[in-house]
Design a protein around this motif. Sequence first.
Motif, mmCIF file in Angstrom:
data_model
loop_
_atom_site.group_PDB
_atom_site.id
_atom_site.type_symbol
_atom_site.label_atom_id
_atom_site.label_comp_id
_atom_site.label_asym_id
_atom_site.label_seq_id
_atom_site.Cartn_x
_atom_site.Cartn_y
_atom_site.Cartn_z
ATOM 1 N N ASP A 212 0.807 -1.100 0.131
ATOM 2 C CA ASP A 212 -0.007 -0.019 -0.145
ATOM 3 C C ASP A 212 0.824 1.257 0.119
ATOM 4 O O ASP A 212 0.172 2.345 -0.319
ATOM 5 C CB ASP A 212 -0.870 -0.105 1.321
ATOM 6 N N ASP A 213 2.067 1.089 0.467
ATOM 7 C CA ASP A 213 2.834 2.470 0.616
ATOM 8 C C ASP A 213 4.248 2.306 -0.555
ATOM 9 O O ASP A 213 4.906 3.196 -0.353
ATOM 10 C CB ASP A 213 3.269 2.709 2.023
ATOM 11 N N GLN A 214 4.161 1.478 -1.260
ATOM 12 C CA GLN A 214 5.258 1.281 -2.415
ATOM 13 C C GLN A 214 4.718 1.126 -3.747
ATOM 14 O O GLN A 214 3.507 0.734 -3.696
ATOM 15 C CB GLN A 214 6.158 0.140 -2.060
ATOM 16 N N SER A 215 5.467 1.435 -4.659
ATOM 17 C CA SER A 215 4.864 1.417 -5.966
ATOM 18 C C SER A 215 4.685 -0.169 -6.398
ATOM 19 O O SER A 215 5.192 -1.021 -5.446
ATOM 20 C CB SER A 215 5.882 1.991 -6.931
ATOM 21 N N CYS A 216 4.355 -0.375 -7.378
ATOM 22 C CA CYS A 216 3.997 -1.879 -7.606
ATOM 23 C C CYS A 216 5.127 -3.067 -7.535
ATOM 24 O O CYS A 216 6.318 -2.508 -7.959
ATOM 25 C CB CYS A 216 3.419 -2.048 -8.852
ATOM 26 N N MET A 217 5.212 -3.865 -6.532
ATOM 27 C CA MET A 217 6.374 -4.850 -6.252
ATOM 28 C C MET A 217 5.894 -6.157 -6.778
ATOM 29 O O MET A 217 5.154 -6.887 -5.893
ATOM 30 C CB MET A 217 6.946 -4.746 -5.078
ATOM 31 N N ASP A 218 5.932 -6.639 -7.939
ATOM 32 C CA ASP A 218 5.308 -7.727 -8.494
ATOM 33 C C ASP A 218 5.935 -9.060 -7.903
ATOM 34 O O ASP A 218 7.116 -9.046 -7.205
ATOM 35 C CB ASP A 218 5.470 -7.836 -9.861
ATOM 36 N N PRO A 219 5.050 -10.110 -7.576
ATOM 37 C CA PRO A 219 5.392 -11.456 -6.878
ATOM 38 C C PRO A 219 6.264 -12.436 -8.014
ATOM 39 O O PRO A 219 6.828 -12.143 -8.943
ATOM 40 C CB PRO A 219 4.230 -11.991 -6.588
ATOM 41 N N ASN A 220 6.590 -13.545 -7.109
ATOM 42 C CA ASN A 220 7.190 -14.555 -8.111
ATOM 43 C C ASN A 220 6.288 -15.854 -7.914
ATOM 44 O O ASN A 220 5.042 -15.557 -7.215
ATOM 45 C CB ASN A 220 8.368 -14.845 -7.248
ATOM 46 N N THR A 221 6.632 -16.915 -8.391
ATOM 47 C CA THR A 221 5.796 -18.072 -8.576
ATOM 48 C C THR A 221 6.171 -19.421 -8.322
ATOM 49 O O THR A 221 7.441 -19.548 -8.846
ATOM 50 C CB THR A 221 5.196 -17.928 -10.057
ATOM 51 N N ILE A 222 5.601 -20.355 -7.959
ATOM 52 C CA ILE A 222 6.042 -21.797 -7.919
ATOM 53 C C ILE A 222 4.994 -22.590 -8.169
ATOM 54 O O ILE A 222 3.846 -22.476 -7.723
ATOM 55 C CB ILE A 222 6.376 -21.908 -6.471
ATOM 56 N N ASN A 223 5.259 -23.418 -9.511
ATOM 57 C CA ASN A 223 4.226 -24.048 -9.998
ATOM 58 C C ASN A 223 4.242 -25.602 -9.101
ATOM 59 O O ASN A 223 5.341 -26.141 -8.811
ATOM 60 C CB ASN A 223 4.437 -24.408 -11.467
ATOM 61 N N ALA A 224 3.104 -26.261 -9.115
ATOM 62 C CA ALA A 224 3.082 -27.661 -8.424
ATOM 63 C C ALA A 224 1.601 -28.213 -8.539
ATOM 64 O O ALA A 224 0.676 -27.396 -8.433
ATOM 65 C CB ALA A 224 3.299 -27.339 -6.643
ATOM 66 N N PRO A 225 1.558 -29.554 -8.789
ATOM 67 C CA PRO A 225 0.220 -29.824 -8.970
ATOM 68 C C PRO A 225 -0.656 -30.165 -7.844
ATOM 69 O O PRO A 225 -1.817 -30.211 -7.907
ATOM 70 C CB PRO A 225 0.571 -31.492 -9.560
ATOM 71 N N ILE A 226 0.057 -30.058 -6.635
ATOM 72 C CA ILE A 226 -0.840 -29.856 -5.309
ATOM 73 C C ILE A 226 -0.220 -29.115 -4.367
ATOM 74 O O ILE A 226 0.864 -29.017 -4.284
ATOM 75 C CB ILE A 226 -0.796 -31.241 -4.852
ATOM 76 N N VAL A 227 -0.944 -28.240 -3.822
ATOM 77 C CA VAL A 227 -0.664 -27.498 -2.352
ATOM 78 C C VAL A 227 -1.437 -27.634 -1.382
ATOM 79 O O VAL A 227 -2.518 -28.106 -1.177
ATOM 80 C CB VAL A 227 -1.167 -25.801 -2.940
ATOM 81 N N VAL A 228 -0.623 -27.613 -0.229
ATOM 82 C CA VAL A 228 -1.375 -27.794 1.056
ATOM 83 C C VAL A 228 -1.088 -26.564 1.739
ATOM 84 O O VAL A 228 -0.171 -25.993 1.921
ATOM 85 C CB VAL A 228 -0.517 -28.947 1.869
ATOM 86 N N SER A 229 -2.353 -26.163 2.276
ATOM 87 C CA SER A 229 -2.461 -25.020 3.034
ATOM 88 C C SER A 229 -2.840 -25.152 4.621
ATOM 89 O O SER A 229 -3.830 -25.627 4.837
ATOM 90 C CB SER A 229 -3.674 -23.788 2.545
ATOM 91 N N THR A 230 -1.765 -24.772 5.357
ATOM 92 C CA THR A 230 -2.168 -24.893 6.836
ATOM 93 C C THR A 230 -1.715 -23.438 7.424
ATOM 94 O O THR A 230 -0.534 -23.324 7.955
ATOM 95 C CB THR A 230 -1.082 -25.792 7.232
ATOM 96 N N THR A 231 -2.344 -22.574 7.129
ATOM 97 C CA THR A 231 -2.157 -21.088 7.420
ATOM 98 C C THR A 231 -2.703 -20.582 8.825
ATOM 99 O O THR A 231 -2.680 -19.398 8.997
ATOM 100 C CB THR A 231 -2.363 -19.986 6.527
ATOM 101 N N GLY A 232 -3.376 -21.492 9.495
ATOM 102 C CA GLY A 232 -3.859 -21.233 10.833
ATOM 103 C C GLY A 232 -4.956 -20.311 10.834
ATOM 104 O O GLY A 232 -5.685 -20.156 9.824
#
Length: 320
Positions: A212-232
């Motif tokens: 919100d306080d910086q100009s656009c800072m684009d991300p990176n990527t990781i491809n994977a056939p399956i993702v496990v989300s355990t973010t609480g």
Amino acid sequence: MSPPAAIHDTPLSTPSIPVTKGMSVKPVANGHPNTVAEMQGNWETFSFAPIRESQVSRAMTSRYFTDLTTYTESDIVIIGAGSCGLSTAYVLAKTRPFLKIAIIEAGVAPGGGAWLGGQLFSAMVMRKPADAFLREIGVEYVDEGDFVVVKHAALFTATLLSRVLAFPNVKLFNATCVEDLITRPAPTEEDPHAVRVAGVVTNWTLVSMHHDDQSCMDPNTINAPIVVSTTGHDGPFGAFSAKRLVSMQQLEKLGGMRGLDMRSAEDAIVKRTREVVKGLVIGGMELSEVDGANRMGPTFGAMALSGVKAAEEVLKVFDE
Ligand code: 48N
């Protein structure tokens, strides 16, 4: 895709803890001591081996960017290195040593909420049969009958973390945040807009906190056939994937975590750990935000066993 399961399934029952048998010690030019005992009492003549700053920089950056290149195509990505994410990683890394597993953790310090037992008390409670997981990774506990107590939660988390990081097919990217999910169209008869998850979008966490306080800072990527989300279930990044599924209309709404009920919460979280949308398994306390399960408060057996179940759900995909 990995070879058929039968070739290299490693049963969990044989806790072969990956311990280095004693590191190889390359001799240093001016005859440095090779043991701590040789150093003690000889501080007058003590000195470190020579170094140039750029050697340190090259040692770090060459390895990091080799890892980033290697894991940009991963077999499995785990979002969140809390007790559930780390338990998932342990089971997968041990049973499938040929799978590349990337763990993306927003904090500098992995471990999530498992460094203390509850209200800053240090002892950690796990209800049976989760004691079997403690024996699997080699953590001592006091047996109280229906539950066991680890003398310090950090002993569990540090031991689990060290076991996971010792596996050669695991890479932890900490201080790195998953900012989005990579998706592919996967229309079904019920939902022509359905997608399957095919990886994650990442950025340095400190960058994610300043979009919100910086100009656009684009991300990176990781491809994977399956993702496990355990973010609480809470915290600034809590329940990330559950919330993202709602905002991309893959889930109608968040189930919303219910009040504390230890007896119902732990069974529900373990039993319901599953592939919520194609390519995305959700486990641990994030799942309570999907299904509206109760919270269990300061007991961690469900986190460890939800990780065991999440690993099983992932392997179903690889064994299809
Ligand atoms: O420890 P958590 O928060 O999550 P779990 O599910 O592994 O364990 C939950 C457990 O600690 C409890 O909450 C206990 C049992 N209490 C229950 C109760 O009733 O109160 O770990 C989640 C990890 C953290 O380390 C976060 O930093 C990380 O996930 N994380 C992320 N990492 C990368 N990208 C993200 N977007 C992200 N969001 C969270």
